[in-house]
Scaffold this active site. Sequence first.
Site, PDB file in Angstrom:
ATOM      1  N   ASP A 149      -3.531  -1.845   9.189  1.00 57.08           N
ATOM      2  CA  ASP A 149      -3.253  -1.078   7.644  1.00 57.08           C
ATOM      3  C   ASP A 149      -3.880  -2.880   7.350  1.00 57.08           C
ATOM      4  OD1 ASP A 149      -1.668   1.183   8.111  1.00 57.08           O
ATOM      5  OD2 ASP A 149       0.013   0.044   8.065  1.00 57.08           O
TER       6      ASP A 149
ATOM      7  N   LYS B 161       0.713  -1.560   0.170  1.00 51.94           N
ATOM      8  CA  LYS B 161       0.209  -0.296   0.149  1.00 51.94           C
ATOM      9  C   LYS B 161       0.851   1.060  -0.086  1.00 51.94           C
ATOM     10  CE  LYS B 161       0.961   1.364   4.595  1.00 51.94           C
ATOM     11  NZ  LYS B 161       1.211   2.184   4.905  1.00 51.94           N
TER      12      LYS B 161
END
Length: 284
Positions: free
Chosen positions: A138, A11
């Site tokens: 996350d 990400k």
Amino acid sequence: MTTIREPAYAKLNLTLDVLGKRPDGYHELCSVMQLISLSDGVELDVGTGEDWRLETDREDVPTGSENLAWRAAGLFYKTLGKDPQGIAIRLTKRIPSQAGLGGGSADAAAVLKALNRHEGNPFSQEELLCLGAKVGSDVPFCIFGGTALAEGRGERLTRLPDMPQCFYCIAMPDFSISTTTLFDRVDQKTLTYRPDTKAMRAALEAGDLLQAAGQLCNALEPVVSREHGDIAAIRSIMEDCGALGTSMTGSGSAVFGIFDAFDMAAMASMTLMEKCRTFLSRNV
Ligand code: C5P
């Protein structure tokens, strides 16, 4: 025994704002996040009939139950109330560690998705996101994917219009950062470099790459770049190579630049290669 495979995508934090410290010790965040094609390979043997084990091709990655991929598998079967009769996890690591790219979270997300599919989808997407949040802040986004706004610890997700097509050059300086150490050093009062999340959302809604690239901003970056001149130096080289915008991702230390043409991103990558490890990537 069944072998299952799943890509584990990294990400980027296109924006990252830190809104304050919470009573539970975590920080309240607001971040526009993007899943990218840079990935680890995750392979699972389910039902080995032996003790659990985890192998990786990189020395700095833990191979015990502290690895997020292992924790994700453990939590999955504990919540399901089933014994998988032995699991072997193999991680082919390409995402650098302690880079702010969510490498460990990506692996955990891939494990949860793969095991859920393998078991006939016993958990809904919502339930899988909740399991992910227990493994790491996350992980839910790595399951959710695409372009999204992450709030709270990072687990409250809102789908955003896709980031327009572009090329990312990602550079990993020769130092890495522990997320915990960095957050410990954040002093809310001195955070003055803050993203305009509304403007980033407007850019995405307009599908305007140039405008979105102009809104990249990470409130944690000054905390790192105060001590590490490499961050600014890398950004400057990327800009000289035609980047539309540059920023550090997450808690660092990786820096990324956004390009509208592949050859420019490749040129930035080649220029930076003398100084650091580089990666070329796209949106997933
Ligand atoms: O959730 P995760 O284990 O990935 O977080 C790693 C560390 O990052 C936490 O221990 C905490 O120090 C910091 N963190 C934080 N606020 C968040 C996410 C992470 O302070 N929203």
